[in-house]
Design an enzyme around this catalytic site. Structure first.
Site, short mmCIF file in Angstrom:
data_model
loop_
_atom_site.label_atom_id
_atom_site.label_comp_id
_atom_site.label_asym_id
_atom_site.label_seq_id
_atom_site.Cartn_x
_atom_site.Cartn_y
_atom_site.Cartn_z
N HIS A 1 0.80 -1.22 0.00
CA HIS A 1 0.00 0.00 0.00
C HIS A 1 0.83 1.26 0.00
O HIS A 1 0.44 2.28 -0.58
CB HIS A 1 -1.01 -0.04 1.13
N GLU B 1 -12.56 -8.93 -5.20
CA GLU B 1 -11.10 -9.07 -5.06
C GLU B 1 -10.70 -10.39 -4.43
O GLU B 1 -9.54 -10.64 -4.16
CB GLU B 1 -10.52 -7.88 -4.28
N ASN C 1 -5.67 -5.72 -7.50
CA ASN C 1 -4.43 -5.91 -6.73
C ASN C 1 -4.56 -7.15 -5.85
O ASN C 1 -3.69 -8.02 -5.83
CB ASN C 1 -4.14 -4.70 -5.84
N ASP C 2 -5.69 -7.18 -5.12
CA ASP C 2 -5.87 -8.35 -4.26
C ASP C 2 -6.29 -9.58 -5.07
O ASP C 2 -5.86 -10.69 -4.77
CB ASP C 2 -6.92 -8.04 -3.18
N CYS D 1 -10.73 -0.86 -10.02
CA CYS D 1 -9.95 0.19 -9.36
C CYS D 1 -8.58 -0.32 -8.90
O CYS D 1 -7.91 0.33 -8.13
CB CYS D 1 -10.74 0.77 -8.19
C1 PEP Z 1 -7.31 -3.78 -4.91
O1 PEP Z 1 -7.14 -4.73 -4.15
O2 PEP Z 1 -7.16 -3.86 -6.14
C2 PEP Z 1 -7.70 -2.47 -4.40
C3 PEP Z 1 -8.00 -1.47 -5.20
O3 PEP Z 1 -7.66 -2.32 -3.04
P1 PEP Z 1 -6.33 -2.11 -2.19
O4 PEP Z 1 -5.17 -1.99 -3.13
O5 PEP Z 1 -6.53 -0.90 -1.37
O6 PEP Z 1 -6.27 -3.36 -1.38
MG MG Z 2 -7.87 -4.62 -2.10
#
Ligand code: PEP
Ligand code: MG
Length: 759
Positions: free
Chosen positions: A360, A601, A624-625, A672
């Site tokens: 993050h 996710e 991302n997750d 996102c």
């Molecule tokens: C993701 O997991 O893609 C996401 C946008 O959330 P974060 O990166 O804050 O876990």
């Molecule tokens: Mg996430």
């Protein structure tokens, strides 16, 4: 054997420099294995040859004199084969080479194991015996284990050595990590160390010896009063032995010999905290090495006491410390909260020894447009405070003490970057659409207040993800409902009438709140996101109430739930949202009910997308997750970062499945995750039919520029070709080539040339 292994590694870990580390290795291994010879050969970076660097048993004059090319001699063979060679009669082996300088004709048995760090052979560890015998399986396994464990320590000691020479000769030194946030930072290293860890106090010179001496005395007396106070407070609750511990602490602080040692080092121009840490660690090691278990246990007490005083020292140092212009923050494990300490105009770059581009803190760095390198595992970070350096966030490299040529090279790239950004400025007013008019919503991900201005300047049409945990991370307690309302109001107002998607608190994983610690062995598979807030409805209700109150009169709020695994979570969360909404209506707030959405996710949510979509108003993929969970790759672990690919064929199949399922139930779906902000990734997502792409403000102009160059029908063809590919590398190469053919390859990064230090 395990005991010996541990104690060798521990001892090597505390060595001052590379020669002493190697010396410990050869002495201890020879003793433990009872061999006649133990030697270490290390690869010379310039020639690529393996050079005898330390030995016990061979002629000492041979150190530095014996060189073997890869594949040459037994040592060279161990290195190229990357596996042990175990011989009863070394001389009979065809690869055997005789080096008169070593006097090794007296030895028959040979066992050599490669020392491998990050897939590259650093050197070879060898033991030899006079008699003809094969080393047994246990001995071979011991040496293999030891080599594997020592590889990291040797790499670190080598890096530290490079740094020492750099200090004397003003040479450049280069280190590698992972490219985590694009851009170039030219500035000065500023170390962020955990306040109470003796082992990570940066090496730094005292500017004002008297002031450091005074600081030390103040810290000692502050620690003394603190210990007395705690001792007094707990008096009734402690037994005699436990009370004695407090007395022992006080007498150690009063021990003039420790204070004398520390003051002596301060007078030799070390900072008070470094001097204290060095002296206390030496005491800790002395206790740890004692054979009596009672005294060995006291090592922990000494460490604890050391940490207490250090905490006082560092608090005072930090309060006196100023951030210079072009600060490059460096730490073992930087967290999001550290970012907030440095004024934005002074922050040039970020470097973290742990973590990866998907951590993050890296995501925030990209959002802020701050170049970052993560996972710089071999960087001797404690020793480079105040050093001039360059962070290359495109390649993941770090250059310490850069010379004029390297500086000029990087200054040219910075100028090129500026030019590129200027050329994209005019896009802010133009719609997000393909050349043949296919409209696509380009939204932004936000978290910090600074994101708002940048996003609006770049023409964001909405917020696809507001990470509410960011303001939570920057505090020392949960913000109250009213404090939250004010924070959220600012976001909603700044973007109104554009929609703002606020995600409920997503803590856990690598997002830890100092005031709400979650200790777990497997945090990414543990108590995260919606799992935490459903277990704490008071936190969830307070947050959604604050969001809805903040939307009064604006009505541009969307609420989104993170880390959803199944329908029951959505149903439970919806009930709470409905309850909060009804309460607010009863309290007289005339608010429009905000749409409720979820993030996809977790793989289970991909497969249940249809069922989930019927229960919500919108969906957004957190790639991302999703990538982390589909590929079973910890997004925060630099060791496995090279197999984390958001464009992996399996991830693309999942992304396609989600968009198809959502459109079957007429649910709007966006994405996102970071992949939406890469020009190549964005092209594929548009072809798949995603309604919204949400990304950081830095990437928005690049993605818009790429989309405006292409026709949707061409993208559909591109997607069909990509979906047939079997590896992420093939896909990445294809996209890069596609952008290059369109003449927009430069959107990925400036056209920098190789530097001489790359070779
Ligand atoms: C993701 O997991 O893609 C996401 C946008 O959330 P974060 O990166 O804050 O876990
Ligand atoms: Mg996430």
């Amino acid at each position: 054997m395990l005991g010996s292994l541990r104690s060798i590694v521990q001892q090597v870990n505390t060595a001052r420099d590379l020669p002493s580390a190697l010396d410990i290795i050869v002495r201890r291994v020879r003793d433990v294995m009872q061999t006649r010879v133990c030697s270490v050969y290390l690869r010379d970076k310039h020639s690529g040859n393996y050079v005898l660097m330390a030995t016990q048993g061979l002629n000492q004059d041979a150190v530095g004199q014996v060189h073997m090319a890869p594949g040459e001699g037994l040592v060279g063979n161990v290195a190229t084969r990357e596996e042990p060679i175990n011989l009863e009669h070394a001389e009979a082996h065809p690869a055997f080479q005789y080096f008169p300088a070593t006097g090794e004709e007296r030895f028959s048995a040979f066992l050599g194991t490669p020392i491998i760090h990050h897939r590259s052979v650093l050197g070879v560890l060898v033991v030899q015996q006079a008699e003809r015998r094969r080393f047994d399986e246990g001995e071979e396994a011991f040496l293999v284990t030891l080599s594997a464990q020592l590889a990291g320590v040797i790499a670190h000691a080598e890096a530290t050595g490079a740094l020492a020479t750099m200090g004397q000769q003003r040479n450049e030194a280069k280190f590698s990590g992972l490219a985590a946030s694009p851009g170039i930072a030219i500035g000065r290293a500023h170390i962020v160390a955990p306040p109470a860890n003796l082992a990570t106090v940066p090496f730094a010179c005292a500017m004002d010896v008297d002031a450091e001496l005074a600081l030390f005395q103040q810290a000692l007396s502050a620690a003394r009063s603190e210990i007395r106070e705690v001792g007094e407070r707990l008096k009734g609750e402690l037994n005699k032995e436990e009370r004695a511990l407090f007395d022992a602490y006080i007498s150690m602080l009063d021990d003039s010999s420790i204070a004398v040692e520390v003051c002596e080092r301060i007078r030799q121009k070390l900072t008070a905290s470094r001097a204290w840490a060095e002296v206390m660690l030496e005491h800790v090691r002395r206790f740890e090495a004692m054979s009596d278990s009672y005294f060995r246990d006291r090592a922990a007490d000494v460490r604890d006491l050391g940490a207490r005083v250090l905490m006082h020292l560092r608090q005072q140092e930090q309060s006196q410390r100023d951030y210079p212009n072009n600060t490059i923050l460096i730490g073992e494990e930087l967290t999001a909260s550290v970012l907030a300490d440095v004024p934005r105009e002074k922050l040039a770059g970020l470097v973290s020894v742990k973590g990866s581009g998907n951590s993050h803190v890296a995501i925030l760095a990209r959002a802020m447009g701050v170049p970052a390198v993560m996972g710089a595992q071999d960087l001797p970070w404690e020793q480079i405070d105040g050093v001039d350096m360059i962070v290359d966030g495109y390649r993941g490299s770090l250059h310490l003490q850069p010379g004029p040529e390297l500086r000029r090279h990087y200054e040219a790239i910075v100028a090129e970057e500026r030019e590129l950004a200027r050329n994209l400025d005019h896009l802010a007013q133009l719609p997000g659409e393909t050349a043949d008019g296919h409209r696509i919503r380009l939204w932004v991900n936000t978290g910090l207040m600074a994101d708002v201005v940048r996003s609006l300047e770049r023409g964001a049409e909405g917020v696809g993800l507001y990470r509410t945990e960011v303001p939570f991370l920057l505090r020392d307690r949960f913000p109250s409902e009213e404090e939250q309302r004010e924070i959220y109001r600012e976001q909603l107002e700044a973007f109104a009438p554009r929609p703002v998607t606020m995600r409920t608190l997503d803590i856990g994983g690598d997002k830890a709140l100092t005031y709400f610690p979650i200790e777990e062995t497997n945090p990414f598979l543990g108590w995260r996101g919606i799992r935490v807030t459903l277990d704490h409805p008071e936190i969830f209700l307070g947050q959604v109430r604050a969001m809805m109150k903040a939307s009064l009169g604006l009505d541009n709020l969307r609420i989104m739930l993170p880390m959803v695994t199944g329908v029951s979570e959505v149903e439970a969360a919806r009930k709470l949202v409905d309850r909060a909404y009804d309460e607010l209506l009863d309290e007289g707030y005339a608010i429009k009910r905000p749409p409720l959405g979820i993030m996809i996710e977790v793989p289970s949510a991909v497969y249940q997308c249809r069922e989930l979509s019927k229960r919500v108003d919108f969906m957004s993929v957190g790639s991302n997750d999703l990538t982390q969970y589909l590929l079973a790759v910890d997004r925060n672990n630099s060791r496995v970062a090279s197999i984390y690919h958001s464009l992996h064929p399996s991830v693309l199949q999942a992304l396609l499945q989600v968009v198809t399922a959502c459109h079957e139930t007429s649910t709007k779906v966006g994405i996102c995750g970071e992949v939406a902000g890469s020009p190549g990734g964005a092209l594929l997502l548009v072809a798949m039919g995603y309604d919204v792409l949400s990304m950081n403000a830095t990437n928005l102009p690049r993605v818009k520029a790429a989309l405006r160059e292409v026709n949707k029908s061409d993208l559909d063809r591109l997607l069909q070709q990509v979906l047939k590919m079997e590896s992420p590398e093939q896909i990445e190469e294809k996209l890069q080539g596609y952008l290059q053919d369109l003449g927009i390859g430069g959107l990925m990064q400036p056209q920098q040339t190789e530097t001489s230090s790359d070779s």
